[in-house]
Design a protein around this motif. Structure first.
Motif, mmCIF file in Angstrom:
data_model
loop_
_atom_site.group_PDB
_atom_site.id
_atom_site.type_symbol
_atom_site.label_atom_id
_atom_site.label_comp_id
_atom_site.label_asym_id
_atom_site.label_seq_id
_atom_site.Cartn_x
_atom_site.Cartn_y
_atom_site.Cartn_z
ATOM 1 N N LEU A 177 0.824 -1.203 0.000
ATOM 2 C CA LEU A 177 0.000 0.000 0.000
ATOM 3 C C LEU A 177 0.866 1.264 0.000
ATOM 4 O O LEU A 177 0.473 2.289 -0.546
ATOM 5 C CB LEU A 177 -0.919 0.021 1.225
ATOM 6 N N SER A 178 2.053 1.173 0.642
ATOM 7 C CA SER A 178 2.922 2.343 0.721
ATOM 8 C C SER A 178 3.866 2.428 -0.470
ATOM 9 O O SER A 178 4.603 3.394 -0.612
ATOM 10 C CB SER A 178 3.764 2.283 1.997
ATOM 11 N N GLY A 179 3.863 1.421 -1.294
ATOM 12 C CA GLY A 179 4.752 1.416 -2.444
ATOM 13 C C GLY A 179 6.198 1.182 -2.057
ATOM 14 O O GLY A 179 7.111 1.477 -2.841
ATOM 15 N N THR A 180 6.446 0.682 -0.863
ATOM 16 C CA THR A 180 7.841 0.426 -0.452
ATOM 17 C C THR A 180 8.244 -0.978 -0.881
ATOM 18 O O THR A 180 8.274 -1.912 -0.086
ATOM 19 C CB THR A 180 8.032 0.569 1.070
ATOM 20 N N THR A 181 8.487 -1.101 -2.160
ATOM 21 C CA THR A 181 8.926 -2.402 -2.681
ATOM 22 C C THR A 181 10.287 -2.206 -3.345
ATOM 23 O O THR A 181 10.524 -1.145 -3.937
ATOM 24 C CB THR A 181 7.921 -2.947 -3.711
ATOM 25 N N PRO A 182 11.228 -3.159 -3.328
ATOM 26 C CA PRO A 182 11.060 -4.432 -2.624
ATOM 27 C C PRO A 182 11.014 -4.220 -1.110
ATOM 28 O O PRO A 182 11.570 -3.251 -0.593
ATOM 29 C CB PRO A 182 12.296 -5.227 -3.026
ATOM 30 N N ARG A 183 10.354 -5.127 -0.471
ATOM 31 C CA ARG A 183 10.146 -5.024 0.961
ATOM 32 C C ARG A 183 11.464 -5.235 1.696
ATOM 33 O O ARG A 183 12.311 -6.001 1.247
ATOM 34 C CB ARG A 183 9.177 -6.137 1.363
ATOM 35 N N PHE A 184 11.603 -4.570 2.833
ATOM 36 C CA PHE A 184 12.763 -4.813 3.670
ATOM 37 C C PHE A 184 12.297 -5.498 4.943
ATOM 38 O O PHE A 184 11.440 -4.986 5.655
ATOM 39 C CB PHE A 184 13.464 -3.495 3.999
ATOM 40 N N ASP A 185 12.809 -6.715 5.175
ATOM 41 C CA ASP A 185 12.352 -7.485 6.320
ATOM 42 C C ASP A 185 13.431 -7.620 7.397
ATOM 43 O O ASP A 185 13.267 -8.355 8.361
ATOM 44 C CB ASP A 185 11.913 -8.888 5.878
ATOM 45 N N GLY A 186 14.539 -6.915 7.214
ATOM 46 C CA GLY A 186 15.649 -7.052 8.167
ATOM 47 C C GLY A 186 15.302 -6.505 9.544
ATOM 48 O O GLY A 186 14.301 -5.801 9.719
ATOM 49 N N ASN A 187 16.129 -6.857 10.521
ATOM 50 C CA ASN A 187 15.913 -6.380 11.885
ATOM 51 C C ASN A 187 16.492 -4.979 12.040
ATOM 52 O O ASN A 187 17.604 -4.702 11.595
ATOM 53 C CB ASN A 187 16.582 -7.315 12.887
ATOM 54 N N ILE A 188 15.720 -4.107 12.665
ATOM 55 C CA ILE A 188 16.171 -2.744 12.903
ATOM 56 C C ILE A 188 15.926 -2.423 14.373
ATOM 57 O O ILE A 188 14.852 -2.724 14.894
ATOM 58 C CB ILE A 188 15.402 -1.718 12.047
ATOM 59 N N ALA A 189 16.908 -1.825 14.979
ATOM 60 C CA ALA A 189 16.703 -1.365 16.353
ATOM 61 C C ALA A 189 16.670 0.149 16.361
ATOM 62 O O ALA A 189 17.514 0.796 15.749
ATOM 63 C CB ALA A 189 17.831 -1.869 17.244
ATOM 64 N N ALA A 190 15.657 0.716 17.001
ATOM 65 C CA ALA A 190 15.573 2.168 17.146
ATOM 66 C C ALA A 190 16.039 2.504 18.551
ATOM 67 O O ALA A 190 15.401 2.110 19.519
ATOM 68 C CB ALA A 190 14.151 2.646 16.917
ATOM 69 N N VAL A 191 17.149 3.192 18.628
ATOM 70 C CA VAL A 191 17.646 3.575 19.939
ATOM 71 C C VAL A 191 17.203 5.003 20.199
ATOM 72 O O VAL A 191 17.632 5.927 19.513
ATOM 73 C CB VAL A 191 19.188 3.457 20.002
ATOM 74 N N GLY A 192 16.286 5.153 21.120
ATOM 75 C CA GLY A 192 15.720 6.469 21.377
ATOM 76 C C GLY A 192 14.472 6.676 20.548
ATOM 77 O O GLY A 192 14.545 6.818 19.328
#
Lengths: 378, 408
Positions: free
Chosen positions: B355-370
């Motif tokens: 729906l957001s048009g964010t392709t190819p999809r990113f499925d990696g792990n992300i940590a948001a610090v803060g």
């Protein structure tokens, strides 16, 4: 795209513009009977309407202009509208060119013509003399005397002459989407008639339009009398040309006169000659359209056409065929006639039924999405 | 000779043209009076004295129609225009000819009789509160004539328009888990379903897998069954089935033997140790119907419909003869009511990304610090775009000033 035929409301007079899909402009008769008085102002300003057409098409003239015969109700105003090659005075100002002029041989040979008829004869003679921009319809022999008097060999003009019972050269429905078959003038009448009777020696054509593999036929029956029509039926059947009598659109002969149906007007409904019955009822196709190029059909008896008894007969046939009967000066209503437009496309012939501009509000041309009708479930 | 058409009686009691009181009806009569508009003829007026409180204008219109129409629309059709006194819904156009065909963009029920005859023309695709601003009686008459002419040509539904739904929409949406039937179409899915009410009226239903459930543990248990029809041509919109027999008849068009299919599913549940526990639950039938534009065409879209079946699997098994092992093809006893629902699927990461048009999809792990004023915005927007698998780390307490944002 589709083929288009337009009949202009000019009272008891004929003008029919044929616009095949290939972009050609073919005009059959020209009668600009528009004027200032009470009656004439209801008629369409033909020169303005056709000029507009030419401008819209980016053209300065017509591919073909046919004069079926030289009576005033088929040529009125033509010498003011068209560029004529034979004299400079018909070349001044903004005039419409005629690439090919179609006339019956009487338009060459007939003597004693006056006014515009004489001018058109002069133009036809000029073009035949020059050997280009003309097609004459008749038995070749009928032109022999005139050609001899001009010191022209018939053989040199043979390819400009089309006899009855032939396809008009240069257009084939398979290639051009349109072709013409010549029914009249036919020879044996002219042999018998010492005096040339214009209505019988006039041009009668069947046009066949092809759209998506289907054929739709327009019969331009001109001012033919019932005897002339009966002859056409007999001759066509005799030569195995029955298919050339078929019609989907019939330009009613002689402004809805009973004389084009049968010998008697009749009390309420004209009873046509047997061949005419066969022609109109058996060769008329399902959904066929009758066009009466005439004044509105009167409610009382009249001497001049249109005759209400003849109209009653045509209406009955239209009902039988699940078709339509239209009168140019009544379309869409007699208080304000508009050009009658017939569209030929994949659904056959249909009369355009557009409410004239000016009376329209806003419409949406998109089909609605379902499920949002007036009721909750709609 | 073609026979003269028979017409149905217009609704209501006959009144004079001057007795009309509804402004739009009066205006329509004004423009239809002789001499005003070509291609139209005013016939009569009526008043509906029942609860509808409406006035009716009956007239004939001429239609541009070729010799060989695709649909049997006549060159002249008789129309009854129904105007509600309170102008709460769009004026309705009913085709009064008795054998007026079932063509595209006909409402499945007319508002006046709540029946499918006379046919009600679906003229507009805008809601009436928008349409009202520009509605004129001339445009109304022209829209009717255009609707008839285009339908005669088989062109009312434009090439670039989306396909028609096969059924009239149900007002209530059902939100299903995004990966329902991931284990194959034959696998039943036990669900917990609860309603979302607003001012006491249920506006939507939300279904979750039993294994996920709702935090407060509330909800009713159902078992979802997937049914897939054969491709069919879109066109006429059918009435939504509200009973099992109606659904069976409707699905015949999709090449499906509904009762036979249900019988074989229930049969297999009954003898399966893992599934016999499903037998006590009521069923949700999820029906997918692929659609084509024309008979030879490719599948262009699919409709998915859900029907809550108001009987338990056990009761239905009995009614279908599963228990006694008969091969009865009929449903025994009275019909089973169905509640039709509009299917929506819950948002998944994949759907959010699409729906957001964010392709190819990113499925990696992300940590948001803060995850403060700025970080929380980045984090929220990317999560909602289906981007990445997130871990957020912030030891802070959430306090009022964390809500403040300046949007430039």
């Amino acid at each position: 795209m589709a083929h288009k035929i337009t009949f202009y409301p000019e009272g008891n007079a004929d003008t029919c513009l044929v616009e095949p899909e290939n972009g050609e402009l073919l005009l059959f008769d020209y009668a600009d009977r528009h004027g200032d008085d009470e009656v004439a102002k209801l008629r369409v300003d033909l020169s303005a309407a056709l000029q507009e057409k030419l401008e819209a098409a980016g053209r300065d003239g017509f591919d073909v202009v046919a004069f079926t015969h030289l009576d005033d109700d088929h040529i009125h105003g033509a010498t003011e509208f068209f560029h004529l090659r034979h004299a400079l005075r018909y070349q001044l100002g903004d005039r419409a060119e005629i690439d090919e002029l179609w006339v019956p041989s009487a338009a060459i040979t007939e003597e004693g013509l006056k006014g515009e008829a004489a001018v058109i004869r002069a133009e036809a003679r000029y073009r035949l003399r020059e050997g280009e921009g003309i097609r004459v319809f008749s038995r070749p022999g009928a032109l022999k005397d005139w050609l001899e008097s001009e010191n022209i060999a018939l053989e040199d003009r043979r390819d400009l002459i089309t006899d009855a019972g032939q396809l008009v050269p240069r257009r084939k429905k398979e290639i051009d989407g349109i072709e013409f078959f010549a029914h009249s003038p036919f020879a044996h009448r002219q042999n018998e008639n010492e005096l040339v009777d214009r209505n019988r020696s006039s041009l009668v054509l069947q046009a066949t339009f092809r759209y998506g593999g289907q054929d739709v036929r327009l019969f331009l029956s001109d001012d033919s009398s019932h005897e002339a029509l009966a002859d056409i039926v007999r001759i066509s059947l005799y030569h195995g040309n029955g298919a050339r009598l078929e019609w989907d659109i019939m330009k009613i002969a002689h402004h809805c006169s009973y004389t084009s149906l049968g010998p008697e007007k009749g009390a309420e409904v004209t009873k046509p000659a047997p061949e005419v019955v066969q022609f109109l009822e058996s060769f008329g196709q399902n959904g066929g359209i009758f066009v009466s190029s005439s004044d509105p059909i009167p409610t009382v008896d009249t001497d001049q056409p249109p005759h209400r008894q003849a109209a009653n007969y045509y209406r009955g046939v239209a009902r039988e065929l699940d078709g339509e009967f239209e009168v140019t000066m009544e379309h869409p209503k007699s208080s304000r006639p508009e050009p009658l437009v017939i569209i030929i496309d994949g659904t056959g012939a249909s009369i355009e039924k557009i409410i004239p501009a000016g009376s329209l509000g806003i419409t949406t041309s998109r089909a609605p999405r379902a499920g949002r009708g007036p009721s909750r479930v709609g | 000779m073609p026979e003269a058409p028979n017409h149905m009686d217009p609704p209501g009691e006959r009144i004079g043209f001057d007795d009309l009181t509804v402004a739009k009806a009066r205006d329509l009569v004004r423009i239809l009076r002789p001499g005003n508009l070509p291609y139209c003829k005013l016939l009569e007026c009526r008043r509906l004295a029942n609860h509808h409180q409406a006035e009716v204008v009956v007239f004939e219109v001429d239609v541009q129609r070729g010799q060989h129409p695709v649909h049997d629309v006549k060159r002249r059709e008789r129309i009854a225009a129904v105007f509600r006194e309170d102008d709460s819904i769009a004026p309705e156009a009913l085709a009064l000819r008795q054998d007026f065909p079932l063509v595209p963009h006909v409402n499945s029920l007319n508002f006046t009789f709540l029946e499918d005859l006379p046919r009600s023309l679906c003229l507009y695709d805008e809601p009436y509160h928008d349409l009202k601003l520009t509605w004129t009686s001339i445009a109304f008459v022209e829209r009717i004539r255009e609707w008839l002419a285009l339908n005669a040509r088989g062109e009312l539904h434009a090439e670039d328009q989306p396909l028609e739904p096969l059924l009239v929409g149900s007002p209530i949406p059902l939100v299903l888990p995004s990966n329902l039937f991931g284990g194959g179409d034959e696998t039943p899915e036990p669900l917990v379903v609860r309603g979302v009410a607003h001012e006491g009226e249920v506006r939507a239903l939300i279904a979750r897998r039993q294994s996920d459930g709702f935090r407060d543990g509330l909800g009713l248990n159902y078992v979802a069954v997937s049914l897939l029809g054969e491709p069919q041509e879109h066109g006429v919109i059918r009435m939504t089935p509200t009973s099992l027999r109606e659904l069976r008849d409707f699905l015949k068009g999709a090449g499906m033997d509904l009762l036979g299919e249900l019988r074989s599913r229930l049969e297999s549940w009954r003898i399966s140790e893992a599934r016999c526990s499903l037998m006590g639950m009521e069923m949700v039938l999820v029906v997918a119907l692929p659609k084509t534009r024309d008979p030879s065409g490719a599948i262009e879209a699919s409709d998915t419909w859900a029907f809550i079946c108001q009987e338990t699997a056990t009761d239905l098994s009995t009614r279908l003869g599963v228990v006694v092992g008969s091969d009865e093809t009929e449903l025994m006893g009275k019909d089973v009511g169905l509640v039709p629902l509009n299917v929506n699927y819950a948002l998944s990461r994949a759907k959010a990304a699409a729906l957001s048009g964010t392709t190819p999809r990113f499925d990696g792990n992300i940590a948001a610090v803060g995850v403060g004023a700025l970080g929380s915005q980045v984090f929220m927007n990317l999560v909602r775009a289906g981007y990445g698998e997130w871990t957020s780390i912030d030891p802070d307490q959430f306090l009022p000033h964390n809500l403040g944002r300046i949007d430039n």
